[in-house]
Design a protein around this motif. Structure first.
Motif, mmCIF file in Angstrom:
data_model
loop_
_atom_site.group_PDB
_atom_site.id
_atom_site.type_symbol
_atom_site.label_atom_id
_atom_site.label_comp_id
_atom_site.label_asym_id
_atom_site.label_seq_id
_atom_site.Cartn_x
_atom_site.Cartn_y
_atom_site.Cartn_z
ATOM 1 N N GLY A 1 0.802 -1.213 0.000
ATOM 2 C CA GLY A 1 0.000 0.000 0.000
ATOM 3 C C GLY A 1 0.835 1.262 0.000
ATOM 4 N N PHE A 2 0.143 2.402 -0.059
ATOM 5 C CA PHE A 2 0.837 3.689 -0.027
ATOM 6 C C PHE A 2 -0.131 4.804 0.341
ATOM 7 C CE2 PHE A 2 -0.536 3.350 -4.499
ATOM 8 C CZ PHE A 2 -1.158 4.587 -4.696
ATOM 9 N N VAL A 3 0.440 5.950 0.697
ATOM 10 C CA VAL A 3 -0.324 7.188 0.909
ATOM 11 C C VAL A 3 0.220 8.219 -0.061
ATOM 12 C CG1 VAL A 3 -0.955 9.028 2.519
ATOM 13 C CG2 VAL A 3 -0.671 6.696 3.366
ATOM 14 N N LYS A 4 -0.689 8.926 -0.738
ATOM 15 C CA LYS A 4 -0.289 9.971 -1.683
ATOM 16 C C LYS A 4 -0.986 11.270 -1.295
ATOM 17 C CE LYS A 4 -0.490 11.138 -6.622
ATOM 18 N NZ LYS A 4 -0.768 10.617 -7.977
ATOM 19 N N THR A 5 -0.241 12.370 -1.249
ATOM 20 C CA THR A 5 -0.856 13.670 -0.950
ATOM 21 C C THR A 5 -0.573 14.635 -2.086
ATOM 22 O OG1 THR A 5 1.080 14.053 0.445
ATOM 23 C CG2 THR A 5 -0.981 13.608 1.566
ATOM 24 N N VAL A 6 -1.539 15.537 -2.314
ATOM 25 C CA VAL A 6 -1.455 16.508 -3.408
ATOM 26 C C VAL A 6 -1.627 17.908 -2.820
ATOM 27 C CG1 VAL A 6 -2.430 17.216 -5.635
ATOM 28 C CG2 VAL A 6 -2.510 14.790 -4.962
ATOM 29 N N PHE A 7 -0.647 18.788 -3.073
ATOM 30 C CA PHE A 7 -0.674 20.152 -2.533
ATOM 31 C C PHE A 7 -0.629 21.181 -3.656
ATOM 32 C CE2 PHE A 7 1.002 17.587 0.896
ATOM 33 C CZ PHE A 7 0.397 18.127 2.021
ATOM 34 N N ASP A 8 -1.172 22.371 -3.365
ATOM 35 C CA ASP A 8 -1.016 23.521 -4.249
ATOM 36 C C ASP A 8 0.404 24.044 -4.035
ATOM 37 O OD1 ASP A 8 -0.957 26.022 -5.431
ATOM 38 O OD2 ASP A 8 -2.900 26.675 -4.632
ATOM 39 N N ALA A 9 1.228 24.024 -5.105
ATOM 40 C CA ALA A 9 2.638 24.413 -4.982
ATOM 41 C C ALA A 9 2.790 25.867 -4.537
ATOM 42 C CB ALA A 9 3.358 24.195 -6.314
ATOM 43 N N LYS A 10 1.805 26.709 -4.894
ATOM 44 C CA LYS A 10 1.933 28.138 -4.574
ATOM 45 C C LYS A 10 1.585 28.448 -3.120
ATOM 46 C CE LYS A 10 1.342 29.925 -9.224
ATOM 47 N NZ LYS A 10 0.299 29.816 -10.234
ATOM 48 N N THR A 11 0.516 27.824 -2.603
ATOM 49 C CA THR A 11 0.047 28.193 -1.254
ATOM 50 C C THR A 11 0.297 27.129 -0.197
ATOM 51 O OG1 THR A 11 -2.145 27.226 -1.589
ATOM 52 C CG2 THR A 11 -1.856 29.517 -2.297
ATOM 53 N N GLY A 12 0.605 25.914 -0.637
ATOM 54 C CA GLY A 12 0.776 24.814 0.312
ATOM 55 C C GLY A 12 -0.536 24.199 0.777
ATOM 56 N N GLU A 13 -1.668 24.641 0.178
ATOM 57 C CA GLU A 13 -2.972 24.081 0.570
ATOM 58 C C GLU A 13 -3.034 22.588 0.231
ATOM 59 O OE1 GLU A 13 -7.717 24.297 -0.641
ATOM 60 O OE2 GLU A 13 -6.308 25.637 -1.652
ATOM 61 N N LEU A 14 -3.553 21.795 1.162
ATOM 62 C CA LEU A 14 -3.787 20.369 0.891
ATOM 63 C C LEU A 14 -4.987 20.256 -0.044
ATOM 64 C CD1 LEU A 14 -3.306 17.318 1.501
ATOM 65 C CD2 LEU A 14 -4.897 17.569 3.420
ATOM 66 N N LEU A 15 -4.763 19.740 -1.244
ATOM 67 C CA LEU A 15 -5.840 19.631 -2.243
ATOM 68 C C LEU A 15 -6.491 18.254 -2.231
ATOM 69 C CD1 LEU A 15 -4.058 21.359 -5.269
ATOM 70 C CD2 LEU A 15 -5.766 22.375 -3.740
ATOM 71 N N GLY A 16 -5.703 17.220 -1.909
ATOM 72 C CA GLY A 16 -6.265 15.868 -1.919
ATOM 73 C C GLY A 16 -5.335 14.876 -1.258
ATOM 74 N N ALA A 17 -5.917 13.762 -0.796
ATOM 75 C CA ALA A 17 -5.129 12.675 -0.204
ATOM 76 C C ALA A 17 -5.729 11.354 -0.661
ATOM 77 C CB ALA A 17 -5.143 12.778 1.311
ATOM 78 N N HIS A 18 -4.875 10.408 -0.984
ATOM 79 C CA HIS A 18 -5.315 9.143 -1.591
ATOM 80 C C HIS A 18 -4.505 8.004 -0.985
ATOM 81 C CE1 HIS A 18 -7.292 11.827 -4.388
ATOM 82 N NE2 HIS A 18 -6.176 12.512 -4.331
#
Length: 471
Positions: free
Chosen positions: A400-417
């Protein structure tokens, strides 16, 4: 003669309806609920909960069969007793149904058992054990839910062609099973029957399984399910399905356009849902799109006093989304009735988690990497594999794994999978983070307990910024 005039009447007692009724009662409103079948609706009786009981039995069977991996010896043959597995699942459903019955009594909510039909925005008739009752209210909440969509050329018969409902109480164990559709319901049943020793084939029209998930999760799951012995056909379609004396004969067109005929003992159709909005008296009272009731952010329809929540409204069609809408709508009604203490908040669809309880589990919230890029974000994404997590290795669950997606400009967490053991319990950490509008900085500063699988959540955030410690 029982009183038939209420502040609020809720039509349907699923996780949307019964929660809405409880919140209305908590806010001092005189509340009734109308239910035609079982309190708790599909979720408690025929959906989310009893399927998890089945999957738990399959999981225990899986561990027992792999006992040697943990240094244990189990004497004798381990086999599933399908009747006992189903009986346990039904017992769980019954317990929860009784729990909802108790909650209705505790909150002094009047239950009218029977078929409810609206006669206006705030009036309805109930045909049930007591004959016909006429009820009126200041407000009515429609929470009638949805049902499984049938294949047009092969409607479910409960014998050979099943919906989730038949698959939950099988009369016999399928030998060779065809599952049409690889969303949460299709994949969960494919996982259950595969673990129970059945030969399973999954056919998915789109180019990957669990198509709403991040493509990395889909690819990982397909590899894992194939390794477990399933046949996965993506970009494929069932063109025809004929019931025969011993099962079903399916014409399947594969991704290359080649059509072949295959025999199966049973087939489960999991190709989506149809809202229960016919024959309820809604036609002239609400706007509908493909049968789904159109509402504002608080559940209002176009008719004053008439509200709708849950699976009979636009998606995502999830129990927890319905419950949340139920609370929002109850509070909006209380506010309209003069309660100055309530401040309803509309639902933020970007923060609704999704969970699939196959083996390995899947959980996600927010945007996939592809959707974030489509929306115009410059992204930073990172993945951390369970093989780098001490607890996952100790559990023998290093897949398994955890993947996170951030907005490069603001650091906002956009999604986690996530995909892997216990991820359905872990996703809520990221949901809370998103609701609090977190950035990578707060997540990096958060201390995660050791040893836990949740440490891989922390590491995936670090990985998004090139700072992972254990890979």
């Amino acid at each position: 003669m029982a009183d038939t005039n209420y502040d609020v009447i809720v039509l349907g007692s699923g996780p949307g309806g019964y929660v809405a009724a409880i919140r209305c009662a908590q806010l001092g409103l005189k509340t009734a609920i109308v239910e035609r079948e079982l309190l708790g609706g599909i979720c408690l009786n025929w959906g989310c909960i009893p399927t998890k009981a089945l999957l738990r039995s399959a999981e225990i069977l899986h561990y027992a069969q792999h006992a040697e991996d943990y240094g244990l010896k189990i004497a004798g043959k381990i086999e599933a007793d399908l009747e006992a597995v189903v009986k346990r699942s039904r017992g769980v459903a019954k317990q929860l149904n009784q729990g909802v019955t108790h909650l209705m009594k505790k909150n002094k909510i009047v239950v009218h058992m029977g078929e409810g039909t609206l006669t206006g925005p705030t009036s309805l008739t109930v045909k049930g054990e007591k004959g016909e009752e006429k009820l009126t209210a200041k407000h009515v909440i429609v929470a009638t839910g949805a049902r499984a969509r049938d294949l047009p050329f092969a409607p479910a018969d409960g014998e050979r062609v099943w919906t989730y409902r038949h698959a939950m109480t099988p009369k016999e164990m399928p030998k060779k099973l065809l599952v049409i559709g690889s969303g949460a319901i299709g994949i969960e049943f494919a996982s259950f029957y595969n673990d129970m020793g059945c030969d399973v084939t999954v056919v998915e029209m789109l180019d990957r399984v669990v198509p709403v998930e991040d493509k990395d999760v889909s690819a990982f799951l397909e590899k894992s399910l194939t390794k477990q012995g399933m046949t996965i056909m993506t970009g494929a379609g069932v063109e025809d399905l004929k019931v025969t004396d011993n099962g079903v004969r399916a014409k399947i067109k594969d991704s290359k356009g080649k059509v072949s005929e295959t025999e199966f003992s049973h087939c489960i159709t999991a190709i989506g849902i149809v809202p229960n909005t016919e024959n309820v008296g809604l036609e002239k009272l609400v706007e509908m799109d493909r049968g789904f009731i159109q509402i504002d952010d608080y559940g209002r329809t176009k008719s004053k006093g008439l509200w709708a929540i849950g699976d009979c409204t636009p998606g995502p069609w999830l129990a927890h989304k319905a419950s949340h809408e139920g609370v929002t709508t109850a509070e909006a009604i209380a506010k309209e009735l003069g309660n100055k203490e309530v401040h309803p908040h509309p639902l933020d669809r970007a923060n609704i988690p999704g969970c699939t309880y196959c083996h390995p589990q899947i959980a996600s919230v927010g945007l996939t990497e592809a959707k974030a890029k489509e929306a115009g974000y410059e992204v930073k994404a990172g993945t951390f594999p369970f093989i780098g997590n001490g607890k996952a290795i100790a559990l023998g669950e290093a897949e398994g794994f955890v993947k996170t997606v951030f907005d490069a400009k603001t650091g906002e967490l956009l999604g986690a999978h996530m995909v892997g053991a216990e991820v359905t319990e872990m996703i809520q950490g990221f949901v809370v983070g998103k609701t609090l509008e977190t950035t990578e900085a707060e997540l990096m500063q958060t201390v995660f307990p050791h040893p836990t699988i949740s440490e891989s959540m922390h590491e995936s955030v670090l990985a998004s910024y090139g700072r992972a410690l254990h890979i």
